[in-house]
Design a protein around this motif. Structure first.
Motif, PDB file in Angstrom:
ATOM      1  N   LYS A  90      52.804  44.451  19.785  1.00 50.69           N
ATOM      2  CA  LYS A  90      51.460  43.877  19.695  1.00 50.69           C
ATOM      3  C   LYS A  90      50.824  43.631  21.061  1.00 50.69           C
ATOM      4  O   LYS A  90      49.725  43.081  21.148  1.00 50.69           O
ATOM      5  CB  LYS A  90      51.482  42.588  18.861  1.00 50.69           C
ATOM      6  CG  LYS A  90      51.911  42.849  17.425  1.00 50.69           C
ATOM      7  CD  LYS A  90      51.558  41.719  16.479  1.00 50.69           C
ATOM      8  CE  LYS A  90      50.136  41.887  15.940  1.00 50.69           C
ATOM      9  NZ  LYS A  90      49.810  40.822  14.950  1.00 50.69           N
ATOM     10  N   PHE A  91      51.496  44.053  22.133  1.00 50.00           N
ATOM     11  CA  PHE A  91      50.926  43.970  23.492  1.00 50.00           C
ATOM     12  C   PHE A  91      50.064  45.215  23.693  1.00 50.00           C
ATOM     13  O   PHE A  91      50.570  46.333  23.705  1.00 50.00           O
ATOM     14  CB  PHE A  91      52.053  43.921  24.515  1.00 50.00           C
ATOM     15  CG  PHE A  91      51.610  43.690  25.942  1.00 50.00           C
ATOM     16  CD1 PHE A  91      51.805  42.462  26.556  1.00 50.00           C
ATOM     17  CD2 PHE A  91      51.013  44.707  26.687  1.00 50.00           C
ATOM     18  CE1 PHE A  91      51.422  42.256  27.881  1.00 50.00           C
ATOM     19  CE2 PHE A  91      50.617  44.513  28.002  1.00 50.00           C
ATOM     20  CZ  PHE A  91      50.823  43.280  28.601  1.00 50.00           C
ATOM     21  N   VAL A  92      48.742  45.020  23.833  1.00 54.58           N
ATOM     22  CA  VAL A  92      47.829  46.171  23.740  1.00 54.58           C
ATOM     23  C   VAL A  92      46.979  46.407  24.986  1.00 54.58           C
ATOM     24  O   VAL A  92      46.211  47.378  25.035  1.00 54.58           O
ATOM     25  CB  VAL A  92      46.911  46.033  22.508  1.00 54.58           C
ATOM     26  CG1 VAL A  92      47.744  45.981  21.230  1.00 54.58           C
ATOM     27  CG2 VAL A  92      45.995  44.807  22.598  1.00 54.58           C
ATOM     28  N   GLY A  93      47.083  45.550  26.022  1.00 50.92           N
ATOM     29  CA  GLY A  93      46.258  45.738  27.210  1.00 50.92           C
ATOM     30  C   GLY A  93      46.828  45.003  28.408  1.00 50.92           C
ATOM     31  O   GLY A  93      47.641  44.081  28.265  1.00 50.92           O
ATOM     32  N   ILE A  94      46.396  45.415  29.607  1.00 52.55           N
ATOM     33  CA  ILE A  94      46.854  44.833  30.874  1.00 52.55           C
ATOM     34  C   ILE A  94      45.732  43.976  31.446  1.00 52.55           C
ATOM     35  O   ILE A  94      44.677  44.467  31.838  1.00 52.55           O
ATOM     36  CB  ILE A  94      47.235  45.941  31.888  1.00 52.55           C
ATOM     37  CG1 ILE A  94      48.299  46.888  31.325  1.00 52.55           C
ATOM     38  CG2 ILE A  94      47.665  45.310  33.210  1.00 52.55           C
ATOM     39  CD1 ILE A  94      49.676  46.290  31.170  1.00 52.55           C
ATOM     40  N   GLY A  95      45.945  42.662  31.498  1.00 50.76           N
ATOM     41  CA  GLY A  95      44.929  41.782  32.062  1.00 50.76           C
ATOM     42  C   GLY A  95      44.710  40.545  31.186  1.00 50.76           C
ATOM     43  O   GLY A  95      45.415  40.371  30.200  1.00 50.76           O
ATOM     44  N   GLU A  96      43.832  39.597  31.577  1.00 54.07           N
ATOM     45  CA  GLU A  96      42.739  40.034  32.400  1.00 54.07           C
ATOM     46  C   GLU A  96      43.068  39.856  33.865  1.00 54.07           C
ATOM     47  O   GLU A  96      43.689  38.892  34.269  1.00 54.07           O
ATOM     48  CB  GLU A  96      41.433  39.322  32.033  1.00 54.07           C
ATOM     49  CG  GLU A  96      41.368  37.817  32.308  1.00 54.07           C
ATOM     50  CD  GLU A  96      40.127  37.147  31.747  1.00 54.07           C
ATOM     51  OE1 GLU A  96      39.056  37.195  32.386  1.00 54.07           O
ATOM     52  OE2 GLU A  96      40.243  36.557  30.645  1.00 54.07           O
ATOM     53  N   THR A  97      42.566  40.794  34.633  1.00 54.08           N
ATOM     54  CA  THR A  97      42.704  40.808  36.080  1.00 54.08           C
ATOM     55  C   THR A  97      41.313  41.066  36.641  1.00 54.08           C
ATOM     56  O   THR A  97      40.342  41.127  35.895  1.00 54.08           O
ATOM     57  CB  THR A  97      43.712  41.891  36.499  1.00 54.08           C
ATOM     58  OG1 THR A  97      43.856  41.882  37.931  1.00 54.08           O
ATOM     59  CG2 THR A  97      43.260  43.287  36.084  1.00 54.08           C
ATOM     60  N   GLY A  98      41.207  41.190  37.940  1.00 50.96           N
ATOM     61  CA  GLY A  98      39.892  41.501  38.496  1.00 50.96           C
ATOM     62  C   GLY A  98      39.613  40.780  39.796  1.00 50.96           C
ATOM     63  O   GLY A  98      40.532  40.445  40.552  1.00 50.96           O
ATOM     64  N   LEU A  99      38.329  40.518  40.024  1.00 53.38           N
ATOM     65  CA  LEU A  99      37.870  39.858  41.247  1.00 53.38           C
ATOM     66  C   LEU A  99      36.834  38.814  40.873  1.00 53.38           C
ATOM     67  O   LEU A  99      35.914  39.092  40.105  1.00 53.38           O
ATOM     68  CB  LEU A  99      37.239  40.871  42.214  1.00 53.38           C
ATOM     69  CG  LEU A  99      38.103  42.039  42.690  1.00 53.38           C
ATOM     70  CD1 LEU A  99      37.267  42.994  43.545  1.00 53.38           C
ATOM     71  CD2 LEU A  99      39.327  41.543  43.463  1.00 53.38           C
ATOM     72  N   ASP A 100      36.977  37.610  41.425  1.00 54.98           N
ATOM     73  CA  ASP A 100      35.998  36.548  41.213  1.00 54.98           C
ATOM     74  C   ASP A 100      35.755  35.855  42.544  1.00 54.98           C
ATOM     75  O   ASP A 100      36.593  35.095  43.019  1.00 54.98           O
ATOM     76  CB  ASP A 100      36.492  35.553  40.160  1.00 54.98           C
ATOM     77  CG  ASP A 100      35.389  34.599  39.715  1.00 54.98           C
ATOM     78  OD1 ASP A 100      34.611  34.141  40.582  1.00 54.98           O
ATOM     79  OD2 ASP A 100      35.307  34.318  38.500  1.00 54.98           O
ATOM     80  N   TYR A 101      34.617  36.133  43.151  1.00 51.19           N
ATOM     81  CA  TYR A 101      34.272  35.544  44.436  1.00 51.19           C
ATOM     82  C   TYR A 101      33.298  34.371  44.270  1.00 51.19           C
ATOM     83  O   TYR A 101      32.784  33.846  45.249  1.00 51.19           O
ATOM     84  CB  TYR A 101      33.629  36.584  45.369  1.00 51.19           C
ATOM     85  CG  TYR A 101      34.512  37.765  45.737  1.00 51.19           C
ATOM     86  CD1 TYR A 101      35.870  37.800  45.423  1.00 51.19           C
ATOM     87  CD2 TYR A 101      33.966  38.855  46.409  1.00 51.19           C
ATOM     88  CE1 TYR A 101      36.657  38.895  45.776  1.00 51.19           C
ATOM     89  CE2 TYR A 101      34.746  39.946  46.771  1.00 51.19           C
ATOM     90  CZ  TYR A 101      36.091  39.963  46.444  1.00 51.19           C
ATOM     91  OH  TYR A 101      36.863  41.059  46.787  1.00 51.19           O
ATOM     92  N   HIS A 102      33.037  33.956  43.029  1.00 46.03           N
ATOM     93  CA  HIS A 102      32.051  32.896  42.790  1.00 46.03           C
ATOM     94  C   HIS A 102      32.577  31.559  43.295  1.00 46.03           C
ATOM     95  O   HIS A 102      31.928  30.892  44.093  1.00 46.03           O
ATOM     96  CB  HIS A 102      31.714  32.839  41.305  1.00 46.03           C
ATOM     97  CG  HIS A 102      30.587  31.917  40.978  1.00 46.03           C
ATOM     98  ND1 HIS A 102      29.272  32.206  41.317  1.00 46.03           N
ATOM     99  CD2 HIS A 102      30.563  30.712  40.345  1.00 46.03           C
ATOM    100  CE1 HIS A 102      28.497  31.209  40.904  1.00 46.03           C
ATOM    101  NE2 HIS A 102      29.252  30.296  40.313  1.00 46.03           N
ATOM    102  N   TYR A 103      33.763  31.186  42.816  1.00 42.87           N
ATOM    103  CA  TYR A 103      34.396  29.936  43.253  1.00 42.87           C
ATOM    104  C   TYR A 103      35.612  30.178  44.136  1.00 42.87           C
ATOM    105  O   TYR A 103      36.062  29.271  44.826  1.00 42.87           O
ATOM    106  CB  TYR A 103      34.858  29.113  42.041  1.00 42.87           C
ATOM    107  CG  TYR A 103      33.751  28.620  41.156  1.00 42.87           C
ATOM    108  CD1 TYR A 103      32.790  27.721  41.639  1.00 42.87           C
ATOM    109  CD2 TYR A 103      33.664  29.020  39.835  1.00 42.87           C
ATOM    110  CE1 TYR A 103      31.769  27.259  40.824  1.00 42.87           C
ATOM    111  CE2 TYR A 103      32.652  28.563  39.011  1.00 42.87           C
ATOM    112  CZ  TYR A 103      31.705  27.679  39.509  1.00 42.87           C
ATOM    113  OH  TYR A 103      30.700  27.230  38.690  1.00 42.87           O
ATOM    114  N   THR A 104      36.179  31.384  44.077  1.00 42.63           N
ATOM    115  CA  THR A 104      37.498  31.616  44.685  1.00 42.63           C
ATOM    116  C   THR A 104      37.466  32.782  45.686  1.00 42.63           C
ATOM    117  O   THR A 104      38.428  33.529  45.800  1.00 42.63           O
ATOM    118  CB  THR A 104      38.542  31.884  43.587  1.00 42.63           C
ATOM    119  OG1 THR A 104      38.021  32.836  42.650  1.00 42.63           O
ATOM    120  CG2 THR A 104      38.893  30.597  42.842  1.00 42.63           C
ATOM    121  N   ALA A 105      36.370  32.914  46.418  1.00 48.86           N
ATOM    122  CA  ALA A 105      36.274  34.000  47.399  1.00 48.86           C
ATOM    123  C   ALA A 105      37.334  33.889  48.484  1.00 48.86           C
ATOM    124  O   ALA A 105      37.742  34.896  49.082  1.00 48.86           O
ATOM    125  CB  ALA A 105      34.881  34.018  48.032  1.00 48.86           C
TER     126      ALA A 105
END
Length: 262
Positions: A90-105
């Motif tokens: 039932k593991f169907v995807g990798i993430g969530e991952t990504g980039l967030d520079y709003h608060y955590t640049a």
């Protein structure tokens, strides 16, 4: 409410917001025509709890990764760790991952390192990458493109609310854009126009619940049943009936999230 079947491609059923009535929340989703849900683990130490929810409820699937806003606080995962988790049916995807520079640049270097690890795992498992992007459009487009040149992978830009340029870059790589409650907000016309300019066979629907409830529930706790409200707006954006948009986005989901396909 019509019973055309849709999918909530991104929710967070493990969050404490749902502890008191998780079974009822899932039942309400089914009643609203939301036939499947993907619940997302954002810190890998919570993966066992998220997995247990998917194991207990037939309509629920799951994905796991390190959210970019947590990348500096969590141990850096490895490709092998993610690939091993992906063995679960039932593991169907990798993430969530990504980039967030709003608060955590300030943690952008570790965010980028973590993102590339997740991309490598998506490439190896052939599972879709689930991307969170905020205030990082240029770096996001560059890394996704660079990594794609190193070897193809599939991807959804979850809760898409970035620029038209990032939308075009993602679509150009063969990726998908997911429509959340933000697209249903009255002031989101510019975002709706970005979706309208994208191919309808690359669109998914999600809640990101418990966040971002669409009207008429805006400001309250979101839940998977409310994906139907966002899908109604999506149908209007693409000039389709609700039934046709539901069928199209479900087919899109099945193509991308092949392990959870109907």
């Amino acid at each position: 409410m019509t019973q055309a079947k849709i999918v909530d491609s991104h929710c967070h059923l493990d969050f404490a917001d749902f502890d008191a009535e998780r079974d009822n929340v899932i039942a309400r989703a089914l009643d609203a025509g939301v036939e499947r849900m993907v619940t997302i683990c954002t810190r890998l130490r919570n993966e066992p709890q998220v997995r247990a929810i998917a194991e207990r409820h037939a309509p629920v699937y799951y994905a796991a990764g390190t959210h970019p806003m947590s990348a500096a606080d969590e141990p850096l995962t490895t490709v092998d760790e993610l690939v091993a988790m992906a063995d679960h049916p039932k593991f169907v995807g990798i993430g969530e991952t990504g980039l967030d520079y709003h608060y955590t640049a300030d943690s952008k270097d570790i965010q980028q390192q973590s993102l590339r690890i997740h991309i490598a795992a998506a490439r190896e498992t052939k599972l879709p990458l689930i991307i969170h992007a905020r205030d990082a459009d240029a770096d996001m487009a560059q890394i996704l493109s660079e990594e794609y040149a190193n070897g193809a992978y599939s991807c959804v830009m979850h809760c898409f609310s970035s620029s038209a340029e990032l939308a075009r870059a993602a679509i150009g790589l063969g990726f998908y854009l997911s429509m959340s409650g933000i697209a249903a907000f009255p002031k989101s016309k510019e975002l709706r126009d970005i979706f309208a300019a994208s191919p309808v066979d690359r669109i998914l629907v999600e809640t990101d619940s418990p966040y971002l409830a669409p009207p008429p529930h805006r400001g309250k706790r979101n839940e998977p049943a409310y994906a139907a409200h966002t899908a109604r707006i999506g149908a209007e954006v693409f000039g389709l009936s609700y039934e046709a948009f539901a069928a199209q986005t479900t087919a899109n989901f099945d193509r991308l999230f092949w392990k959870a396909a109907a």
